[in-house]
Design a protein around this motif. Structure first.
Motif: not given
Ligand SMILES: [Zn+2]
Length: 332
Positions: A99-120
């Motif tokens: 809900p916080t950033d509207g992102l789908n966790l299974n579309r943001v791998f490998p993520g970003r350490s300085d990104g929004s919560v789903t990316e973290r």
């Protein structure tokens, strides 16, 4: 500078460990603590089991949680790490995306350490959990709006050796269905990242609609069958019955021809059930435009002889929104 993602315990410690994967805080929320269980019995397969990637797919977290209860009595060797809920904010909201950033966790791998919560979250899972395993079981289901048979799934993999190994692992679940699913090449999927690292990655897709007692029992049996095949657990595999089918079957579905979409906006009515066999032109569902009652219903028809694999529940759909998935037996 914020802290780095980390586990609150040492994964190499023998025996049972219970702790958390800490996802550092960012500008959008405080740090998250994802519960993680590990049972290390030395030599043997290194398996990671994850659930709760999508917050409206609760069969995975339930089965993973049940596994934490019986695995200590059953595990013979190797190391199993279980993270039942990868995306706590989405699970708490019963929402596919965070809900916080509207992102789908299974579309943001490998993520970003300085990104929004789903990316973290993706960054922490990629760097802390994924390296601890050679095999990954990611427990999904189809959410509230679809019906889908209990299945282990994989996507086509370019490396034929890894493809064969992955398919063999998927079939070891001995669930009613195994599906090789040509997926829209969405970037940022967890399985693609794991497969790039040479890992065996199987997705379990656990039904959909309501979370049913029967479905949970089938999925848990499938997971146990896979653990037996890996030699992590002793015992005989069970073959759960689903809609009177006792045998297992491997099917494939292709993106271009097998994903059926609604050509118009309206309310979708399913006209068949999952695992129904259909021939070219058979009606799979109807879409009723609701803005004008003089507009005729639009029928979604089978593009060829196939098996209805997944179908939407009655729901409002948009133009080009998926309403069904059909499949055919895989030629090994
Ligand atoms: Zn999912």
């Amino acid at each position: 500078m914020s802290e780095a993602p980390h586990l609150t315990f040492d994964l190499d410690k023998p025996g049972i460990s219970n702790g958390h994967l800490v996802v550092p805080k960012g500008v959008d929320c405080e740090a998250l603590s994802l519960p993680v269980f590990s049972l290390n019995k030395g030599e043997g397969p290194r398996l990671l089991i994850t659930g709760g990637c999508h917050g409206d797919e609760l069969e995975g977290p339930i089965v993973a949680r049940r596994l934490v209860e019986w695995l200590p009595e059953a595990q013979a060797c190797g190391r199993v790490v279980i993270a039942p809920v990868l995306n706590p904010p989405a699970v708490m909201a019963c929402s596919r995306n965070t809900p916080t950033d509207g992102l789908n966790l299974n579309r943001v791998f490998p993520g970003r350490s300085d990104g929004s919560v789903t990316e973290r979250i993706a960054d922490a899972v990629s760097h802390i959990l994924l390296p601890c395993a050679d095999i990954v079981f990611d427990l999904h289901s189809f959410g509230l709006a679809w019906d889908f048979p209990p299945s282990s799934t994989t996507h086509p993999i370019a490396d034929p050796v890894l493809m064969a190994k992955t398919l063999q692992m998927a079939e070891a679940f001995q669930l009613p269905m195994t599906l090789v699913w040509e997926h829209p090449g969405s970037p940022g999927m967890f399985d693609t990242l794991a497969q790039k690292q040479g890992k065996t990655f199987v997705c379990a897709e656990f039904g959909g609609g309501t979370v049913s007692f029967d479905a949970i029992a089938i999925y848990e049996a499938g997971l146990r069958n896979a653990l037996i095949a890996l030699g992590l657990v002793e015992g005989k595999p069970e073959h759960p019955t689903f809609r009177h089918r006792k045998s297992t079957q491997t099917l494939e579905t292709r993106r271009s021809s097998d994903e059926l979409k609604s050509p118009a906006r309206g309310i979708f009515e399913p006209r068949c059930s999952v695992l129904d066999e259909v021939k070219l032109g058979d009606i799979i569902g109807a879409v009723y435009p609701m803005d004008s009652l003089t507009a005729a219903a639009i029928y979604i028809r089978a593009p060829q002889t196939s098996i209805v694999y997944a179908i939407r529940s009655g729901t409002y759909v948009d133009v080009e929104e998926g309403v069904a998935l059909v499949a055919r037996p895989l030629n090994h």
